[in-house]
Enzyme design. Structure first.
Site: not given
Ligand SMILES: C[S@@+](CC[C@H](N)C(=O)[O-])C[C@H]1O[C@@H](n2cnc3c(N)ncnc32)[C@H](O)[C@@H]1O
Length: 215
Positions: A60, A80, A96, A120, A160
């Protein structure tokens, strides 16, 4: 290196890491929070009142930063695979991102058009480099679909990625889909890590926009 000595080394590096200590002191759930803070300071990603979708949000840290930046008039939606502890101002869903039912939930949660999609996400590491990279590329593609589906015209997408196979083609894909794309390696990102962040702004087109009339 044995698995045990590898774990010991990781633990030593982790506890000596200045960003880990700083995060603990400031109450951030992850050291990754500092990567997003740095990117926002440099590229002015967030604005008060925005909606942010955080893909792979647990535990978080990024959601904490996002809620601080968008304030009480904004909204953060986090998804998540892992459970994430409740956080004020954040709608959390465990699941998912490939699960189609996530979209029904997002549509119900969204209060206004989305300003920023942050990802991320990282796959579970198998240790087989090619397989890990292929799994990561699949996540990037799914995150991009999210961004193109939900972002408004001034929207930003932060993701990312890992240098290796699929990196350049994905960068080119972003350049086709967004008016500006920047590559950034934050100070909090370990030098040895192949991770870097792409920041894409202003989608050129939004092929799958949800509830077009509402947005
Ligand atoms: C590096 S962590 C994110 C850290 C987070 N940004 C923070 O600051 O606390 C990556 C996360 O991506 C999540 N993830 C990986 N694949 C996913 C998927 N298919 N759907 C949802 N989450 C996923 C993992 O469960 C993991 O929690």
């Amino acid at each position: 290196m044995t698995k045990r000595s590898g774990t010991r080394q990781w633990f030593k590096r982790h506890t000596n890491d200045p960003f880990v200590r700083q995060a603990r002191k400031a109450g951030y759930r992850s050291r990754a929070a500092y990567k997003l803070i740095e990117m926002d300071q440099r590229y002015r990603i967030f604005r008060k009142g925005q909606v942010v979708i955080d893909l792979g949000g647990a535990p978080g840290g990024w959601s904490q930063v996002a809620t601080e930046k968008v304030g009480k008039t904004g909204q953060v939606i986090a998804i998540d695979l892992l459970p994430m502890q409740p956080m004020e101002g954040v709608s959390i869903r465990q699941g998912d991102i490939a699960d189609p039912s996530i979209h029904d939930w997002i549509e119900r949660e969204l209060k206004k058009p989305c300003g920023v999609v942050i990802s991320d996400m990282a796959p579970n590491i198998t240790g087989i480099r090619d397989r890990d990279q292929a799994n990561a590329v699949r996540l990037w593609q799914m995150a991009l679909q999210f961004a193109l589906q939900y972002l408004g015209k001034d929207g930003a997408f932060i993701i990312k990625v890992f240098q290796g196979d699929g990196f350049e083609p994905f960068l080119n894909q972003l350049r086709e889909a967004f008016k500006s794309v920047t590559v950034h390696k934050p100070k909090a990102s370990r030098t040895a890590s192949r991770e870097v962040y792409f920041m894409a702004k202003n989608p050129k087109f939004r092929p799958n926009m949800v509830k077009k009339s509402d947005f």
